[in-house]
Design a protein around this motif. Structure first.
Motif: not given
Length: 161
Positions: A101-108
């Motif tokens: 959740r700390r990263y952009p949703v697309f990357i996660s």
């Protein structure tokens, strides 16, 4: 971060026991997973609900994949070791979702979809599951399914706090 590192190492041990041990170790794997849940979750009702919901979703998804012929196991139904693995992943995903959740949703979603897909391909390589539709098509299907799963998990993680 220490809890995530420890849970990541332990999840890999559970994955190894499930995938390499399969039917021969399935009761040991299930016992290890249940003990993991009991010892680490204890009284956290939100984490229990989360773990049961994710595991149930994954078990149903893999049962559908098996019924559709994408997966072939050594049993007519989803094996216990695979259901144990879903319980282990559900437990692990609680810890992992805070990091994702700390990263952009697309990357996660991209990383989660890739990791989920690769886990099944590794299982096929270790002969835990057969992929009758071949690796390329199954990889695409798994990547899409895991992308949806990770997206849903990230979207609903806040409800289980």
């Amino acid at each position: 971060m220490k809890a995530l590192l420890l849970s990541s190492c332990w999840f890999q041990c559970l994955w190894f026991a499930a995938v390499v041990g399969r039917e021969a170790w399935q009761w040991l794997t299930l016992t290890m997973v249940i003990l993991t849940l009991l010892l680490s979750i204890r009284t956290n009702a939100a984490q229990w609900r989360w773990s049961l919901a994710v595991a149930l979703f994954g078990i149903v998804l893999d049962s559908i994949n098996q019924a559709a012929g994408f997966f072939v196991f050594n049993s007519a139904h989803l094996p216990w070791w695979m259901m144990s693995l879903w319980l282990a992943f559900a437990w692990y995903s609680w810890w992992l979702s805070d990091l994702l959740r700390r990263y952009p949703v697309f990357i996660s979603v991209l990383l989660g979809a890739l990791a989920g897909m690769l886990s099944y391909l590794a299982g096929a390589y270790l002969q835990a599951v057969m992929l009758p539709f071949g690796v390329p098509l199954t990889a695409v299907i798994l990547f899409c399914q895991w992308g949806v799963l990770i997206g849903l998990m990230l979207a609903y993680r806040g409800r289980f706090r």
